[in-house]
Design an enzyme around this catalytic site. Structure first.
Site, PDB file in Angstrom:
ATOM      1  N   TYR A 132       0.845  -1.193   0.000  1.00 51.54           N
ATOM      2  CA  TYR A 132       0.000   0.000   0.000  1.00 51.54           C
ATOM      3  C   TYR A 132       0.879   1.241   0.000  1.00 51.54           C
ATOM      4  O   TYR A 132       1.849   1.320   0.760  1.00 51.54           O
ATOM      5  CB  TYR A 132      -0.897   0.005   1.241  1.00 51.54           C
ATOM      6  CG  TYR A 132      -1.814   1.212   1.328  1.00 51.54           C
ATOM      7  CD1 TYR A 132      -2.839   1.398   0.394  1.00 51.54           C
ATOM      8  CD2 TYR A 132      -1.674   2.156   2.342  1.00 51.54           C
ATOM      9  CE1 TYR A 132      -3.689   2.492   0.472  1.00 51.54           C
ATOM     10  CE2 TYR A 132      -2.535   3.251   2.424  1.00 51.54           C
ATOM     11  CZ  TYR A 132      -3.535   3.420   1.487  1.00 51.54           C
ATOM     12  OH  TYR A 132      -4.367   4.508   1.571  1.00 51.54           O
ATOM     13  N   ASP A 136       9.212   3.134   0.337  1.00 41.80           N
ATOM     14  CA  ASP A 136       8.099   3.788   1.026  1.00 41.80           C
ATOM     15  C   ASP A 136       8.220   3.416   2.498  1.00 41.80           C
ATOM     16  O   ASP A 136       7.806   2.340   2.914  1.00 41.80           O
ATOM     17  CB  ASP A 136       6.766   3.330   0.436  1.00 41.80           C
ATOM     18  CG  ASP A 136       5.580   4.009   1.127  1.00 41.80           C
ATOM     19  OD1 ASP A 136       5.810   4.719   2.133  1.00 41.80           O
ATOM     20  OD2 ASP A 136       4.446   3.821   0.659  1.00 41.80           O
ATOM     21  N   LYS A 184       3.402   9.099   9.046  1.00 40.91           N
ATOM     22  CA  LYS A 184       3.155   8.465  10.363  1.00 40.91           C
ATOM     23  C   LYS A 184       4.116   8.945  11.470  1.00 40.91           C
ATOM     24  O   LYS A 184       3.889  10.006  12.023  1.00 40.91           O
ATOM     25  CB  LYS A 184       3.121   6.951  10.189  1.00 40.91           C
ATOM     26  CG  LYS A 184       1.947   6.579   9.240  1.00 40.91           C
ATOM     27  CD  LYS A 184       1.615   5.127   9.121  1.00 40.91           C
ATOM     28  CE  LYS A 184       0.330   4.969   8.307  1.00 40.91           C
ATOM     29  NZ  LYS A 184       0.454   4.282   7.039  1.00 40.91           N
TER      30      LYS A 184
HETATM   31  C1  PLP Z   1      -0.139   4.760   5.662  1.00 41.26           C
HETATM   32  C2  PLP Z   1       0.707   4.553   4.483  1.00 41.26           C
HETATM   33  C3  PLP Z   1       0.703   5.431   3.391  1.00 41.26           C
HETATM   34  C4  PLP Z   1      -0.281   6.561   3.274  1.00 41.26           C
HETATM   35  O1  PLP Z   1      -0.091   7.524   4.265  1.00 41.26           O
HETATM   36  P1  PLP Z   1      -1.325   8.510   4.606  1.00 41.26           P
HETATM   37  O2  PLP Z   1      -0.727   9.467   5.584  1.00 41.26           O
HETATM   38  O3  PLP Z   1      -2.403   7.646   5.157  1.00 41.26           O
HETATM   39  O4  PLP Z   1      -1.716   9.161   3.335  1.00 41.26           O
HETATM   40  C5  PLP Z   1       1.610   5.224   2.376  1.00 41.26           C
HETATM   41  N1  PLP Z   1       2.482   4.210   2.427  1.00 41.26           N
HETATM   42  C6  PLP Z   1       2.521   3.335   3.447  1.00 41.26           C
HETATM   43  C7  PLP Z   1       3.535   2.244   3.455  1.00 41.26           C
HETATM   44  C8  PLP Z   1       1.621   3.471   4.498  1.00 41.26           C
HETATM   45  O5  PLP Z   1       1.615   2.576   5.485  1.00 41.26           O
END
Ligand code: PLP
Length: 432
Positions: A141, A236, A264
């Site tokens: 994701y 990511d 996060k």
């Molecule tokens: C949570 C998440 C996102 C998206 O971040 P948001 O602040 O919710 O837009 C992207 N990549 C990873 C790996 C994530 O866990």
């Protein structure tokens, strides 16, 4: 105030009653619990019930909820004004902190979410390489930008429409899908799309299809393939950044990426994202270069105050990582012991303080094996645990997050309630 009366009001004015789908409990059934406050390892619902929390706001609260240093830093910042739309010292401090802690990052740009960070990183990678295609992995994701909503994990996975309505074929066409932990599937895509791949993007530890660690040499193999083909490697690290160690997955696995995205943890609970990389890449970003990217509230002083306090704590107290890893290890061992003693088909994956219990006997190494988990059993387990005062992710394909506020007592209680829950499920014939 009751959760049950709030959800009715919520559903009439918000889609599903929520601002992010996973909160709706659609994956586990039942009515979502509304939260009023949180402190340390605990959260409290609107009826003042206490839960030991392993969602931790989906990762940001690595120091636990309502951390005193973060709260004080934010309160101080509030007295100076909420937003200026002009440069501040806090943004410089934040950028200096991140570039000093994470390998290979000379420059960083703050944004407001992980989604925004990924979207911008992809634009930058395409501009830098002058190529258009992106390789992503089935079940990873990367937020909800159009081109990444193809075979995405997390909520998109749970709600079983991985390809969102409203995402046109043009967006999906430039996103190629490989299998996590399968370097050959990536090699094949490079061979079939010679000279067209701008970047490979992945979660260095997949944490949105449950938790799936990278196999030995998988990350190094991707690094080599990207180098051979003139493509960029994007980590990511919205979850893994500052979660595995101060330098994130690059340091943890000793593999360098070209662009890294964050979110996060770096916001300490405030809405923040960031992307960074080598100077020659980042100098392409506006106003230095031709890649346009901007944000009215980017680098917001309150958000920076929270993030700076959290990252400073993580930088200065590295033993935090030893503690949270040890707590998570105790959970892992406890679940594994129960699986054996009760003869349950459970698979437990853990990397550092990220943990996941799958209801399958298969080793979970990619999206296909993750999907072999019996999500109905997870839903039952979730409900048992919630009733016993343990707050886990309301969906199978998410991580359990351990924070520095979790105590050995919390872990013991969690395992005791888990054993009770699993025993009841087994006696009720759930594992037959
Ligand atoms: C949570 C998440 C996102 C998206 O971040 P948001 O602040 O919710 O837009 C992207 N990549 C990873 C790996 C994530 O866990």
């Amino acid at each position: 105030m009751m959760s049950s009366s709030l959800i009715d009001r919520a559903r009439s004015v918000m889609p599903g009653g929520v601002n992010s789908p996973v909160r709706s409990y659609r994956a586990v059934g039942g009515e979502p619990v509304f939260i009023k406050r949180a402190n340390g390892s605990k959260i409290y619902d609107v009826e003042d019930r206490e839960y030991i929390d392993y969602v931790c706001s989906w990762g940001p609260m690595i120091l636990g909820h309502n951390n005193k240093k973060i709260a004080e830093s934010v309160k101080k910042a509030v007295d100076y004004g909420l937003s200026f739309g002009a440069p501040t010292e806090k943004e410089v401090i934040m950028a200096e902190l991140i570039t000093s802690m994470v390998p290979g990052i000379d420059m960083i740009r703050m944004v407001n979410s992980g989604t925004e960070a990924v979207m911008s990183a992809l634009r930058l990678a395409r501009a830098f390489t002058e190529k258009s295609k992106i390789i992503k992995f089935d079940g990873c994701y990367h937020g909800h930008c159009d081109s990444m909503l193809v075979k995405a994990g997390s909520g998109a996975l749970t709600l079983s429409h991985p390809d969102s309505l409203g995402v046109t074929g043009e967006f999906a066409r430039n996103t190629l899908i490989a299998d996590y932990n399968d370097i050959e599937s990536v090699r094949r895509l490079f061979a079939e799309n010679k000279g067209e791949i701008a970047a490979v993007i992945l979660e260095p530890v997949a944490a949105n299809m449950g938790v799936v660690p990278p196999r030995d040499n998988f990350l190094a193999g991707l690094r080599a393939l990207c180098d051979e083909n003139g493509a960029l490697l994007i980590f990511d690290e919205v979850i893994t950044g500052f979660r595995l160690c101060p330098g994130g997955a690059q340091e943890y696995f000793d593999v360098r990426a070209d662009i890294v995205t964050f979110g996060k943890i770096i916001g300490g609970g405030m809405p923040v994202g960031a992307y960074g990389g080598r100077k020659e890449i980042m100098e392409l970003v506006s106003p230095l270069g031709g890649v346009y990217q901007a944000g009215t509230l980017s680098g917001n002083p309150i958000a920076m105050a929270a993030g700076i306090a959290q990252l400073t704590e993580l930088k200065e107290n590295k033993d935090i990582y030893l503690r949270i890893d040890r707590m998570a290890e105790s959970l892992e061992k406890g679940f594994k012991r129960m699986a054996k003693e009760l003869e349950l088909t459970l698979t437990v994956n853990r990397v550092g303080s990220l943990l996941c219990v799958f209801f399958t006997k298969e080793a979970v190494t990619d999206f296909k094996t993750a999907k072999s988990s019996n999500t109905k059993l997870y839903a039952k387990f979730f409900k048992h645990m919630l009733d016993n005062g343990i707050h886990m992710a309301p969906a199978q394909f998410e991580a359990m997050f351990v924070s520095d506020a979790h105590t050995e007592e919390d872990i013991e209680k969690t395992l005791e309630k888990a054993e009770k829950s699993l025993r009841e499920m087994k006696n009720g014939g759930d594992f037959a």
